[in-house]
Design a protein around this motif. Structure first.
Motif, mmCIF file in Angstrom:
data_model
loop_
_atom_site.group_PDB
_atom_site.id
_atom_site.type_symbol
_atom_site.label_atom_id
_atom_site.label_comp_id
_atom_site.label_asym_id
_atom_site.label_seq_id
_atom_site.Cartn_x
_atom_site.Cartn_y
_atom_site.Cartn_z
ATOM 1 N N ASN A 9 0.813 -1.221 0.000
ATOM 2 C CA ASN A 9 0.000 0.000 0.000
ATOM 3 C C ASN A 9 0.845 1.270 0.000
ATOM 4 O O ASN A 9 0.530 2.256 -0.676
ATOM 5 C CB ASN A 9 -0.919 0.027 1.226
ATOM 6 C CG ASN A 9 -2.180 -0.789 1.030
ATOM 7 O OD1 ASN A 9 -2.219 -1.705 0.213
ATOM 8 N ND2 ASN A 9 -3.210 -0.470 1.796
ATOM 9 N N LYS A 10 1.917 1.281 0.807
ATOM 10 C CA LYS A 10 2.715 2.502 0.937
ATOM 11 C C LYS A 10 3.454 2.841 -0.353
ATOM 12 O O LYS A 10 3.740 4.023 -0.607
ATOM 13 C CB LYS A 10 3.712 2.364 2.096
ATOM 14 C CG LYS A 10 3.066 2.454 3.473
ATOM 15 C CD LYS A 10 2.419 3.815 3.689
ATOM 16 C CE LYS A 10 1.831 3.958 5.078
ATOM 17 N NZ LYS A 10 0.664 3.101 5.314
ATOM 18 N N ILE A 11 3.765 1.844 -1.155
ATOM 19 C CA ILE A 11 4.357 2.128 -2.463
ATOM 20 C C ILE A 11 3.347 2.871 -3.330
ATOM 21 O O ILE A 11 3.683 3.840 -4.023
ATOM 22 C CB ILE A 11 4.791 0.816 -3.147
ATOM 23 C CG1 ILE A 11 5.817 0.067 -2.276
ATOM 24 C CG2 ILE A 11 5.344 1.097 -4.538
ATOM 25 C CD1 ILE A 11 7.100 0.825 -2.035
ATOM 26 N N ALA A 12 2.098 2.439 -3.271
ATOM 27 C CA ALA A 12 1.040 3.113 -4.031
ATOM 28 C C ALA A 12 0.809 4.527 -3.517
ATOM 29 O O ALA A 12 0.558 5.451 -4.304
ATOM 30 C CB ALA A 12 -0.248 2.303 -3.962
ATOM 31 N N THR A 13 0.901 4.722 -2.194
ATOM 32 C CA THR A 13 0.746 6.065 -1.618
ATOM 33 C C THR A 13 1.806 7.012 -2.173
ATOM 34 O O THR A 13 1.506 8.154 -2.557
ATOM 35 C CB THR A 13 0.865 6.002 -0.087
ATOM 36 O OG1 THR A 13 -0.160 5.151 0.432
ATOM 37 C CG2 THR A 13 0.726 7.384 0.540
ATOM 38 N N LEU A 14 3.041 6.537 -2.221
ATOM 39 C CA LEU A 14 4.143 7.351 -2.732
ATOM 40 C C LEU A 14 3.941 7.658 -4.213
ATOM 41 O O LEU A 14 4.120 8.800 -4.652
ATOM 42 C CB LEU A 14 5.460 6.611 -2.504
ATOM 43 C CG LEU A 14 6.751 7.352 -2.839
ATOM 44 C CD1 LEU A 14 6.867 8.629 -2.017
ATOM 45 C CD2 LEU A 14 7.952 6.440 -2.570
ATOM 46 N N ARG A 15 3.534 6.668 -4.984
ATOM 47 C CA ARG A 15 3.267 6.882 -6.410
ATOM 48 C C ARG A 15 2.173 7.933 -6.615
ATOM 49 O O ARG A 15 2.309 8.851 -7.434
ATOM 50 C CB ARG A 15 2.833 5.561 -7.048
ATOM 51 C CG ARG A 15 2.408 5.673 -8.508
ATOM 52 C CD ARG A 15 1.567 4.478 -8.933
ATOM 53 N NE ARG A 15 0.325 4.368 -8.166
ATOM 54 C CZ ARG A 15 -0.494 3.319 -8.235
ATOM 55 N NH1 ARG A 15 -0.195 2.291 -8.996
ATOM 56 N NH2 ARG A 15 -1.606 3.306 -7.512
ATOM 57 N N ASN A 16 1.094 7.797 -5.853
ATOM 58 C CA ASN A 16 -0.055 8.679 -6.045
ATOM 59 C C ASN A 16 0.238 10.118 -5.630
ATOM 60 O O ASN A 16 -0.450 11.045 -6.069
ATOM 61 C CB ASN A 16 -1.252 8.161 -5.253
ATOM 62 C CG ASN A 16 -1.747 6.806 -5.754
ATOM 63 O OD1 ASN A 16 -1.289 6.311 -6.781
ATOM 64 N ND2 ASN A 16 -2.666 6.192 -5.023
ATOM 65 N N ASN A 21 3.806 7.136 -12.647
ATOM 66 C CA ASN A 21 4.009 5.734 -12.274
ATOM 67 C C ASN A 21 5.346 5.509 -11.590
ATOM 68 O O ASN A 21 6.024 4.502 -11.816
ATOM 69 C CB ASN A 21 3.894 4.834 -13.512
ATOM 70 C CG ASN A 21 3.734 3.372 -13.139
ATOM 71 O OD1 ASN A 21 3.017 3.050 -12.192
ATOM 72 N ND2 ASN A 21 4.403 2.476 -13.862
ATOM 73 N N VAL A 22 5.756 6.472 -10.774
ATOM 74 C CA VAL A 22 7.005 6.348 -10.016
ATOM 75 C C VAL A 22 6.692 6.492 -8.538
ATOM 76 O O VAL A 22 6.131 7.514 -8.128
ATOM 77 C CB VAL A 22 8.029 7.433 -10.443
ATOM 78 C CG1 VAL A 22 9.299 7.323 -9.597
ATOM 79 C CG2 VAL A 22 8.359 7.296 -11.921
ATOM 80 N N PRO A 23 7.020 5.482 -7.735
ATOM 81 C CA PRO A 23 7.600 4.182 -8.099
ATOM 82 C C PRO A 23 6.584 3.277 -8.785
ATOM 83 O O PRO A 23 5.378 3.428 -8.592
ATOM 84 C CB PRO A 23 8.029 3.601 -6.754
ATOM 85 C CG PRO A 23 7.092 4.211 -5.767
ATOM 86 C CD PRO A 23 6.831 5.601 -6.260
ATOM 87 N N ASP A 24 7.112 2.349 -9.582
ATOM 88 C CA ASP A 24 6.297 1.419 -10.346
ATOM 89 C C ASP A 24 5.833 0.291 -9.420
ATOM 90 O O ASP A 24 6.632 -0.553 -9.012
ATOM 91 C CB ASP A 24 7.123 0.865 -11.503
ATOM 92 C CG ASP A 24 6.333 -0.031 -12.442
ATOM 93 O OD1 ASP A 24 5.359 -0.675 -11.985
ATOM 94 O OD2 ASP A 24 6.706 -0.122 -13.624
ATOM 95 N N LEU A 25 4.555 0.290 -9.100
ATOM 96 C CA LEU A 25 4.005 -0.682 -8.149
ATOM 97 C C LEU A 25 4.229 -2.119 -8.608
ATOM 98 O O LEU A 25 4.577 -2.995 -7.801
ATOM 99 C CB LEU A 25 2.508 -0.426 -7.974
ATOM 100 C CG LEU A 25 1.811 -1.219 -6.873
ATOM 101 C CD1 LEU A 25 2.062 -0.566 -5.524
ATOM 102 C CD2 LEU A 25 0.320 -1.312 -7.143
ATOM 103 N N LEU A 26 4.041 -2.377 -9.888
ATOM 104 C CA LEU A 26 4.177 -3.745 -10.398
ATOM 105 C C LEU A 26 5.633 -4.213 -10.332
ATOM 106 O O LEU A 26 5.905 -5.372 -10.002
ATOM 107 C CB LEU A 26 3.659 -3.830 -11.832
ATOM 108 C CG LEU A 26 2.207 -3.425 -12.059
ATOM 109 C CD1 LEU A 26 1.796 -3.677 -13.497
ATOM 110 C CD2 LEU A 26 1.271 -4.158 -11.103
#
Length: 237
Positions: A9-16, A21-26
């Motif tokens: 989730n926190k990777i998506a928070t940072l991206r959003n 698309n950085v960082p790339d969640l996938l």
């Protein structure tokens, strides 16, 4: 060995935070698995403030270990899970707008509702787990829903451990022993970290899986993601 499922989730928070698309969640999900992580967890919320529903769909082709989707079983969430068919769904009683999970299910009051949801997911070949506090009556209630597993809500343990009170684990030991007697699988999560994970693992009989996100991603800022994943794996052996 207890499996490590990493909540991204926190990777998506940072991206959003910046769009794009950085960082790339996938890529992060793929890297975590390459580094030895044994599962990927996401917890989409109705406002999609971190994990988006499309992320859940996109991750299906990336996660080759164990895919775990957490959330409150409301209509959109149910439809998403049935579409994605993850290995496991973890039912969490989130209030809309909640910053993070703050309590387990009252498995007695909501027994009929949980039973209905669990049966629907199981009919579709999805293993079920429900988020519970370490209260014996709630463990017994969970058994009656037909769930495959429970996930122990570990915030209280983590808080007590940070204060130097190792006795804070006692309710979790009792809950785990009862779950084992009832043949319920045991997962755990919330505020587990490099500081407390080994103590928790060593004291909880039959611990199958931990889901760790906020602490692991925060620790990775200092220590590196690959290093942190492997530090957890060593502590979980």
């Amino acid at each position: 060995m207890t499996k490590l499922s990493v909540n991204i989730n926190k990777i998506a928070t940072l991206r959003n935070a910046r769009g794009g698309n950085v960082p790339d969640l996938l890529k992060v999900a793929a890297d975590i698995q390459k580094f030895g992580g044994q599962g990927i967890t996401i917890h989409p919320r109705p406002d999609e403030r971190h994990i988006r529903y499309q992320d859940a769909r996109d991750l299906k082709s990336v996660v080759y270990t164990e895919y775990n989707i957490e959330g409150n079983p409301q209509h959109n969430f149910i439809d998403l899970v049935l579409e994605c068919k993850p290995d496991q769904v973890t039912l969490v009683p989130d209030a809309i707008g909640a910053i993070t999970s703050s309590a387990g299910w009252d498995t007695i009051t909501y027994q009929d509702y949980l039973t209905e949801m669990i049966q629907e997911f199981q009919r579709n070949g999805i293993r079920t787990s429900i988020f519970v506090d370490p209260v014996l009556e709630m463990i017994e209630g969970a058994k009656k829903t037909g769930t495959d597993r429970i996930e122990l809500y570990t915030e209280a343990f983590a808080h007590q451990y940070s204060l130097g009170n190792e006795k804070g684990i006692d309710p979790y030991v009792a809950a785990a022993k009862l779950a084992n007697e009832l043949e319920l699988g045991i997962n755990a999560g919330h505020d587990l970290s490099l500081d407390n994970i080994q103590f928790f693992k060593q004291n909880i009989p039959g611990l199958l899986e931990v889901s760790i996100g906020h602490a692991l991603i925060s620790e990775a800022l200092y220590l590196g993601l690959e290093n942190v994943v492997n530090m957890y794996l060593r502590k979980l052996k």
